[in-house]
Design a protein around this motif. Structure first.
Motif, mmCIF file in Angstrom:
data_model
loop_
_atom_site.group_PDB
_atom_site.id
_atom_site.type_symbol
_atom_site.label_atom_id
_atom_site.label_comp_id
_atom_site.label_asym_id
_atom_site.label_seq_id
_atom_site.Cartn_x
_atom_site.Cartn_y
_atom_site.Cartn_z
ATOM 1 N N ASP A 1 103.671 132.094 69.539
ATOM 2 C CA ASP A 1 104.171 132.987 68.485
ATOM 3 C C ASP A 1 105.675 132.856 68.257
ATOM 4 N N LYS A 2 106.332 132.101 69.111
ATOM 5 C CA LYS A 2 107.782 131.920 68.998
ATOM 6 C C LYS A 2 108.086 130.736 68.079
ATOM 7 N N GLU A 3 109.212 130.784 67.395
ATOM 8 C CA GLU A 3 109.623 129.667 66.535
ATOM 9 C C GLU A 3 110.657 128.820 67.264
ATOM 10 N N TRP A 4 110.445 127.490 67.237
ATOM 11 C CA TRP A 4 111.262 126.559 68.004
ATOM 12 C C TRP A 4 112.009 125.599 67.089
ATOM 13 N N THR A 5 113.194 125.217 67.505
ATOM 14 C CA THR A 5 113.896 124.132 66.817
ATOM 15 C C THR A 5 113.170 122.814 67.034
ATOM 16 N N LEU A 6 112.736 122.568 68.279
ATOM 17 C CA LEU A 6 112.093 121.299 68.637
ATOM 18 C C LEU A 6 111.043 121.552 69.700
ATOM 19 N N VAL A 7 109.878 120.949 69.524
ATOM 20 C CA VAL A 7 108.869 120.923 70.576
ATOM 21 C C VAL A 7 108.631 119.463 70.957
ATOM 22 N N VAL A 8 108.577 119.208 72.268
ATOM 23 C CA VAL A 8 108.356 117.865 72.793
ATOM 24 C C VAL A 8 107.019 117.844 73.515
ATOM 25 N N PHE A 9 106.154 116.938 73.098
ATOM 26 C CA PHE A 9 104.856 116.763 73.747
ATOM 27 C C PHE A 9 104.962 115.595 74.716
ATOM 28 N N ASP A 10 105.077 115.887 76.005
ATOM 29 C CA ASP A 10 105.172 114.835 77.004
ATOM 30 C C ASP A 10 103.772 114.337 77.364
ATOM 31 N N GLU A 11 103.684 113.041 77.710
ATOM 32 C CA GLU A 11 102.377 112.418 77.985
ATOM 33 C C GLU A 11 101.415 112.787 76.850
ATOM 34 N N ALA A 12 101.827 112.388 75.646
ATOM 35 C CA ALA A 12 101.175 112.862 74.422
ATOM 36 C C ALA A 12 99.771 112.310 74.212
ATOM 37 N N HIS A 13 99.340 111.368 75.036
ATOM 38 C CA HIS A 13 97.945 110.911 74.929
ATOM 39 C C HIS A 13 96.965 112.035 75.248
ATOM 40 N N HIS A 14 97.478 113.141 75.817
ATOM 41 C CA HIS A 14 96.615 114.300 76.086
ATOM 42 C C HIS A 14 96.462 115.224 74.876
ATOM 43 N N LEU A 15 97.221 115.010 73.816
ATOM 44 C CA LEU A 15 97.217 115.947 72.696
ATOM 45 C C LEU A 15 95.815 116.237 72.134
ATOM 46 N N PRO A 16 94.937 115.237 71.983
ATOM 47 C CA PRO A 16 93.609 115.550 71.443
ATOM 48 C C PRO A 16 92.679 116.269 72.420
ATOM 49 N N ALA A 17 93.089 116.404 73.688
ATOM 50 C CA ALA A 17 92.234 117.052 74.679
ATOM 51 C C ALA A 17 92.103 118.545 74.403
ATOM 52 N N ASP A 18 91.005 119.134 74.851
ATOM 53 C CA ASP A 18 90.749 120.548 74.603
ATOM 54 C C ASP A 18 91.878 121.446 75.103
ATOM 55 N N PHE A 19 92.476 121.085 76.260
ATOM 56 C CA PHE A 19 93.486 121.965 76.839
ATOM 57 C C PHE A 19 94.836 121.876 76.132
ATOM 58 N N ALA A 20 95.011 120.889 75.233
ATOM 59 C CA ALA A 20 96.315 120.682 74.598
ATOM 60 C C ALA A 20 96.306 120.854 73.085
ATOM 61 N N ILE A 21 95.177 120.621 72.445
ATOM 62 C CA ILE A 21 95.196 120.505 70.983
ATOM 63 C C ILE A 21 95.509 121.828 70.294
ATOM 64 N N GLU A 22 95.130 122.958 70.881
ATOM 65 C CA GLU A 22 95.455 124.250 70.260
ATOM 66 C C GLU A 22 96.964 124.439 70.177
ATOM 67 N N SER A 23 97.648 124.156 71.294
ATOM 68 C CA SER A 23 99.102 124.300 71.299
ATOM 69 C C SER A 23 99.752 123.325 70.330
ATOM 70 N N ALA A 24 99.271 122.075 70.343
ATOM 71 C CA ALA A 24 99.889 121.046 69.513
ATOM 72 C C ALA A 24 99.708 121.310 68.030
ATOM 73 N N SER A 25 98.609 121.915 67.652
ATOM 74 C CA SER A 25 98.305 122.087 66.229
ATOM 75 C C SER A 25 98.793 123.414 65.656
ATOM 76 N N THR A 26 99.132 124.383 66.514
ATOM 77 C CA THR A 26 99.519 125.703 66.007
ATOM 78 C C THR A 26 100.952 126.108 66.342
ATOM 79 N N ILE A 27 101.633 125.358 67.185
ATOM 80 C CA ILE A 27 102.994 125.710 67.569
ATOM 81 C C ILE A 27 103.909 125.698 66.346
ATOM 82 N N LYS A 28 104.818 126.642 66.262
ATOM 83 C CA LYS A 28 105.751 126.732 65.134
ATOM 84 C C LYS A 28 107.057 126.042 65.526
ATOM 85 N N ALA A 29 107.350 124.900 64.922
ATOM 86 C CA ALA A 29 108.547 124.144 65.270
ATOM 87 C C ALA A 29 109.111 123.441 64.047
ATOM 88 N N VAL A 30 110.448 123.425 63.951
ATOM 89 C CA VAL A 30 111.101 122.696 62.866
ATOM 90 C C VAL A 30 110.909 121.194 63.039
#
Length: 285
Positions: free
Chosen positions: A108-137
Motif C-alpha cells: 500500500d506504500k508508494e515507492w520511488t524505486l522497487v528492485v526485484f532481486d533474483e527476478a527469475h522468481h517473479l512469475p512464481a506464486d509467492f512473488a507475482i502478487e507483489s511484482a504486479s501490484t506494487i506502487k512504484a515510479v
C-alpha cells in the motif's frame, strides 16, 4: 523516464579522501542511462558481473523511499551489508529490504524505486502478487538466469522492464571448467566429494546438495558446517569457513570468493539451478 524532480546529488559513500565507494563501468553506465530514460529495466547479465551496482547507483541518485525484494533471508542480509558499505547513512536508511513472501505489508506504500532481486522468481506464486501490484515510479529487475522451467520467463521483463546487460563483458577466468563424474552409487558419490575437497584450492569450496539428509551426511564426513534454511547467521558461517556444505539457500546471489563448486545433489534438468550454481564461480578475486 525517471522524473527530474526525483534526482539529487549522488549519495554514494566516500572515504576520507573523498573517493567514491564505487563507480559504474562504461557498460554499466550505459544501461543505467537506459534505466533513467525508461524508468524500468531488467538487468540480465552473467553472474558476478556487477548487476547490483545499478540499483545502488539509483538509490544514491534518487530521492524518496526504495524497496528491494529478495527470495531468501540470506540475500536480505547481504543487501543490508551492501547498503551500509556503498551508500551514505542517510541514503541507506531510505531503502527497505524484504523477502517476496513478506512484501504484502509494503504493497500500500508508494515507492520511488522497487528492485526485484533474483527476478527469475517473479512469475512464481509467492512473488507475482507483489511484482504486479506494487506502487512504484521506477522498477529494476536483476537476474543472471532469466529462465523458468514452466516457460513463463516472458513475464520477467514484462514485470521488471526493458532487458539490458546481456552484452556485458565476461572475463575468461569467470568461465569455469566443468567436470562430470559418473559413480556407482550414493556412497561412492560422497566418498568422491570427500577426495575432491581434500585437494587444496586458492579460495572457498562450496559443496552443494538439494536434500538436507545428504547435506548432514556430507558435513559430518567432511567435518565442515552445513548451511541450510535454519542456520543462524549463514553469511557469517560461509565467510568464516573455507569449505562449507550448502543447501539450495546458497544457490543465488551470494558473493564470495568461491574457487570450487562440488555439486553432489541437485534438481535434475533444472537449467536455472545449474546456471546459478555455476555462477558462484564467476566471482572476480
Amino acid at each position: 523516464p525517471v522524473p527530474a524532480d526525483l534526482h539529487r546529488e549522488s549519495q554514494v559513500a566516500r572515504d576520507d579522501r573523498g573517493k567514491p565507494a564505487f563507480t559504474l563501468r562504461p557498460h554499466q553506465a550505459q544501461d543505467y542511462q537506459r534505466f533513467m530514460e525508461t524508468g524500468a529495466v531488467s538487468v540480465f547479465a552473467y553472474p558476478q558481473t556487477g548487476k547490483s551496482y545499478l540499483p545502488l547507483q539509483a538509490f544514491a541518485d534518487l530521492k524518496g523511499p526504495k524497496l528491494i525484494l529478495c527470495p531468501r533471508r540470506s540475500l536480505v542480509d547481504q543487501w543490508h551489508a551492501r547498503l551500509a558499505l556503498f551508500l551514505t547513512p542517510e541514503a541507506a536508511t531510505e531503502v527497505i529490504v524484504s523477502t517476496y513472501q513478506g512484501a504484502r505489508k509494503w504493497l500500500d506504500k508508494e515507492w520511488t524505486l522497487v528492485v526485484f532481486d533474483e527476478a527469475h522468481h517473479l512469475p512464481a506464486d509467492f512473488a507475482i502478487e507483489s511484482a504486479s501490484t506494487i506502487k512504484a515510479v521506477a522498477r529494476m529487475a536483476l537476474s543472471a538466469t532469466p529462465r523458468r522451467e514452466d516457460g513463463n520467463e516472458d513475464l520477467i521483463p514484462a514485470l521488471g522492464g526493458f532487458p539490458v546487460g546481456v552484452e556485458w563483458p565476461v572475463k575468461a577466468t569467470q568461465r569455469p571448467t566443468v567436470t562430470v563424474w559418473i559413480v556407482k552409487d550414493e556412497t561412492a558419490k560422497l566418498n568422491l566429494a570427500r577426495r575432491l575437497c581434500e585437494a587444496p584450492v586458492d579460495g572457498k569450496t562450496f559443496v552443494f546438495t538439494y536434500r538436507l539428509e545428504i547435506g548432514e551426511r556430507l558435513a559430518k564426513l567432511l567435518d565442515v558446517p552445513f548451511v541450510y534454511g535454519k542456520t543462524k547467521n549463514p553469511l557469517k558461517v560461509m565467510a568464516e569457513n573455507d569449505t562449507v556444505v550448502v543447501s539450495s539457500v546458497g544457490n543465488e546471489g551470494l558473493s564470495f570468493p568461491i574457487r570450487r563448486v562440488v555439486e553432489v545433489d541437485f534438481l535434475f534438468g533444472s537449467k536455472q539451478e545449474a546456471g546459478q550454481r555455476l555462477g558462484r564461480l564467476a566471482y572476480e578475486i
